[in-house]
Design a protein around this motif. Structure first.
Motif, PDB file in Angstrom:
ATOM      1  N   GLU A  75       0.822  -1.206   0.000  1.00  0.00           N
ATOM      2  CA  GLU A  75       0.000   0.000   0.000  1.00  0.00           C
ATOM      3  C   GLU A  75       0.859   1.259   0.000  1.00  0.00           C
ATOM      4  O   GLU A  75       0.591   2.219  -0.732  1.00  0.00           O
ATOM      5  N   GLU A  76       1.915   1.274   0.805  1.00  0.00           N
ATOM      6  CA  GLU A  76       2.783   2.448   0.876  1.00  0.00           C
ATOM      7  C   GLU A  76       3.651   2.594  -0.363  1.00  0.00           C
ATOM      8  O   GLU A  76       3.925   3.710  -0.810  1.00  0.00           O
ATOM      9  N   SER A  77       4.074   1.477  -0.915  1.00  0.00           N
ATOM     10  CA  SER A  77       5.000   1.515  -2.045  1.00  0.00           C
ATOM     11  C   SER A  77       4.290   1.712  -3.384  1.00  0.00           C
ATOM     12  O   SER A  77       4.888   2.222  -4.339  1.00  0.00           O
ATOM     13  N   TYR A  78       3.024   1.299  -3.461  1.00  0.00           N
ATOM     14  CA  TYR A  78       2.234   1.410  -4.688  1.00  0.00           C
ATOM     15  C   TYR A  78       0.893   2.058  -4.335  1.00  0.00           C
ATOM     16  O   TYR A  78      -0.135   1.382  -4.272  1.00  0.00           O
ATOM     17  N   PRO A  79       0.883   3.361  -4.093  1.00  0.00           N
ATOM     18  CA  PRO A  79      -0.333   4.016  -3.586  1.00  0.00           C
ATOM     19  C   PRO A  79      -1.486   4.094  -4.583  1.00  0.00           C
ATOM     20  O   PRO A  79      -2.623   4.338  -4.163  1.00  0.00           O
ATOM     21  N   THR A  80      -1.211   3.914  -5.874  1.00  0.00           N
ATOM     22  CA  THR A  80      -2.322   3.871  -6.809  1.00  0.00           C
ATOM     23  C   THR A  80      -3.129   2.593  -6.571  1.00  0.00           C
ATOM     24  O   THR A  80      -2.603   1.605  -6.057  1.00  0.00           O
ATOM     25  N   GLN A  81      -4.399   2.619  -6.941  1.00  0.00           N
ATOM     26  CA  GLN A  81      -5.310   1.520  -6.603  1.00  0.00           C
ATOM     27  C   GLN A  81      -5.253   1.249  -5.093  1.00  0.00           C
ATOM     28  O   GLN A  81      -4.899   0.156  -4.657  1.00  0.00           O
ATOM     29  N   PRO A  82      -5.598   2.252  -4.272  1.00  0.00           N
ATOM     30  CA  PRO A  82      -5.427   2.115  -2.820  1.00  0.00           C
ATOM     31  C   PRO A  82      -6.269   1.001  -2.227  1.00  0.00           C
ATOM     32  O   PRO A  82      -7.406   0.752  -2.647  1.00  0.00           O
ATOM     33  N   LEU A  83      -5.704   0.358  -1.216  1.00  0.00           N
ATOM     34  CA  LEU A  83      -6.391  -0.697  -0.477  1.00  0.00           C
ATOM     35  C   LEU A  83      -6.769  -0.256   0.929  1.00  0.00           C
ATOM     36  O   LEU A  83      -7.240  -1.066   1.732  1.00  0.00           O
ATOM     37  N   LEU A  84      -6.558   1.015   1.224  1.00  0.00           N
ATOM     38  CA  LEU A  84      -6.995   1.606   2.484  1.00  0.00           C
ATOM     39  C   LEU A  84      -7.712   2.917   2.174  1.00  0.00           C
ATOM     40  O   LEU A  84      -7.331   3.633   1.247  1.00  0.00           O
ATOM     41  N   PRO A  85      -8.754   3.242   2.945  1.00  0.00           N
ATOM     42  CA  PRO A  85      -9.484   4.495   2.713  1.00  0.00           C
ATOM     43  C   PRO A  85      -8.634   5.728   3.009  1.00  0.00           C
ATOM     44  O   PRO A  85      -7.551   5.635   3.598  1.00  0.00           O
ATOM     45  N   ALA A  86      -9.175   6.886   2.649  1.00  0.00           N
ATOM     46  CA  ALA A  86      -8.405   8.120   2.754  1.00  0.00           C
ATOM     47  C   ALA A  86      -8.313   8.662   4.173  1.00  0.00           C
ATOM     48  O   ALA A  86      -7.302   9.256   4.550  1.00  0.00           O
ATOM     49  N   ASP A  87      -9.352   8.485   4.990  1.00  0.00           N
ATOM     50  CA  ASP A  87      -9.337   9.103   6.318  1.00  0.00           C
ATOM     51  C   ASP A  87      -8.926   8.102   7.391  1.00  0.00           C
ATOM     52  O   ASP A  87      -9.094   6.881   7.241  1.00  0.00           O
ATOM     53  N   ALA A  88      -8.417   8.624   8.489  1.00  0.00           N
ATOM     54  CA  ALA A  88      -7.797   7.802   9.521  1.00  0.00           C
ATOM     55  C   ALA A  88      -8.786   6.844  10.183  1.00  0.00           C
ATOM     56  O   ALA A  88      -8.463   5.675  10.437  1.00  0.00           O
TER      57      ALA A  88
END
Length: 216
Positions: A75-88
């Motif tokens: 997720e951190e290395s390939y932020p496109t196509q995110p697997l975590l939502p935007a807000d905390a």
């Protein structure tokens, strides 16, 4: 960047990572360790995963173990196509869903625990089956509520997350163990939705190069 996933076709933890990498469109090779033969305990895997458990992800000579850590790295290395939502808060909910599976269900039912119950402690097979069902049902009951509250087609929201990467392999395991899932319509609906996505389908155990259709 050269990436090798050290795993096993029927390892649900390896399955999670395959889904995550596929969703992000990442190319990777695979190195297999037959858990039935104890190959994961040898030095070949030990230099990538000191605990001797799959999966491990080797990236340009560095290695990561533990499926959730690997998914977070992807997720951190390939932020496109995110697997975590935007807000905390939403990210925290997704991580809680994933951890319910990866920390509370799966460890109690993985191969080394079941082998210890059967062979070291002499637990009869019908009791092992009840053990498996107990922990799957407990975790799935919690997830059913969480998905009902937060899901919109997937575990959380309208797109796949790390939680879906964990859920689909755990449902696969539940079916392998013939666990009754009729009490979990929300989970089954998410699983059906995911089955329509190529990234999930390509990650399925039966489609892996080391798949042989045998037990364990």
């Amino acid at each position: 960047m050269t990436m090798t996933l050290h795993g096993y076709w029927r390892s649900s933890a390896s399955y999670r990572v395959r889904i995550g990498a596929n969703l992000k469109g990442i190319d990777y090779s695979q190195s297999s360790y037959d858990l039935r033969k104890g190959e994961q305990s040898g030095p070949a895997l030990g230099r990538h995963a000191p605990l001797g458990l799959v999966p491990a992800l080797e990236v340009d000579g560095e290695s990561l173990s533990q499926s959730l850590a690997i998914l977070e790295w992807l997720e951190e290395s390939y932020p496109t196509q995110p697997l975590l939502p935007a807000d905390a808060m939403s990210r925290g909910i997704v991580r809680a869903m994933a951890s319910t599976i990866a920390c509370d269900i799966h460890p109690l039912n993985n191969l080394r625990v079941l082998q210890a119950l059967r062979h070291d402690l002499g637990v009869p097979e019908d009791a092992v089956k009840r053990w498996i069902e107990r922990w799957i049902h407990a975790g799935f009951a919690a997830l059913e509520i969480m998905i009902r509250d937060h899901g919109k087609g997937f575990c959380f929201g309208e797109t796949p997350t790390i939680a879906d990467c964990c859920l689909v392999p755990q449902i696969y395991n539940a079916r392998r163990f013939h666990v009754d899932l009729t009490d979990f319509p929300e989970l089954l609906a998410v699983d059906a939705r995911c089955s329509e996505i190529d990234a999930f389908a390509r990650a399925a155990p039966e489609r892996q190069p080391d798949a042989d259709g045998a037990g364990a």
